[in-house]
Design a protein around this motif. Structure first.
Motif, short mmCIF file in Angstrom:
data_model
loop_
_atom_site.label_atom_id
_atom_site.label_comp_id
_atom_site.label_asym_id
_atom_site.label_seq_id
_atom_site.Cartn_x
_atom_site.Cartn_y
_atom_site.Cartn_z
N GLU A 1 0.82 -1.22 0.00
CA GLU A 1 0.00 0.00 0.00
C GLU A 1 0.85 1.27 0.00
OE1 GLU A 1 -3.36 0.14 -0.36
OE2 GLU A 1 -3.27 -2.03 -0.59
N ASN A 2 2.04 1.20 0.61
CA ASN A 2 2.92 2.39 0.64
C ASN A 2 3.93 2.37 -0.50
OD1 ASN A 2 4.59 0.41 1.58
ND2 ASN A 2 5.17 1.43 3.47
N GLN A 3 3.61 1.62 -1.57
CA GLN A 3 4.38 1.59 -2.81
C GLN A 3 5.76 0.95 -2.67
OE1 GLN A 3 2.64 2.60 -5.67
NE2 GLN A 3 1.07 2.57 -4.10
N GLN A 4 5.94 0.07 -1.70
CA GLN A 4 7.20 -0.66 -1.54
C GLN A 4 7.10 -2.00 -2.26
OE1 GLN A 4 9.95 0.40 -0.15
NE2 GLN A 4 9.20 2.24 0.82
N LEU A 5 8.14 -2.33 -3.03
CA LEU A 5 8.19 -3.63 -3.69
C LEU A 5 8.82 -4.65 -2.76
CD1 LEU A 5 9.43 -2.82 -7.30
CD2 LEU A 5 7.19 -3.67 -6.64
N SER A 6 8.28 -5.87 -2.77
CA SER A 6 8.90 -6.94 -2.01
C SER A 6 8.76 -8.24 -2.79
CB SER A 6 8.28 -7.09 -0.62
OG SER A 6 6.95 -7.50 -0.70
N GLN A 7 9.71 -9.13 -2.57
CA GLN A 7 9.65 -10.46 -3.15
C GLN A 7 9.43 -11.43 -2.01
OE1 GLN A 7 12.89 -11.43 -5.73
NE2 GLN A 7 12.17 -13.51 -6.07
N ARG A 8 8.43 -12.28 -2.14
CA ARG A 8 8.05 -13.19 -1.06
C ARG A 8 7.89 -14.59 -1.59
NH1 ARG A 8 5.43 -10.22 3.38
NH2 ARG A 8 6.04 -8.09 3.02
#
Length: 73
Positions: free
Chosen positions: A22-29
């Protein structure tokens, strides 16, 4: 995409996901889907080691885990 979620739930197969928070952070999970609820999924996140909720519209990419070990949770 729903087919991958269903297979992950039924066979406990981990998926690799790229997610935009929601805060525009990319993550790989890496995750194992536990439940689908309309526009969200609940999944065991192998990074955070806990159940998390993800908005389907924020999933940028989802694929079967490229390093398939048998995860049991």
């Amino acid at each position: 995409m729903n087919g991958l979620f269903q297979r992950s739930m039924e066979e406990h197969i981990p998926l690799e996901m790229i997610y935009l928070s929601e805060n525009q952070q990319l993550s790989q999970r890496k995750l194992i889907v536990k439940e689908m609820n309309g526009d969200t999924i609940r999944a065991y996140c192998l990074l955070r080691k806990q159940i998390r909720t993800f908005r389907i519209e924020n999933i940028l990419s989802i694929l079967p885990d490229s390093n398939p070990k048998k995860w049991v949770h």
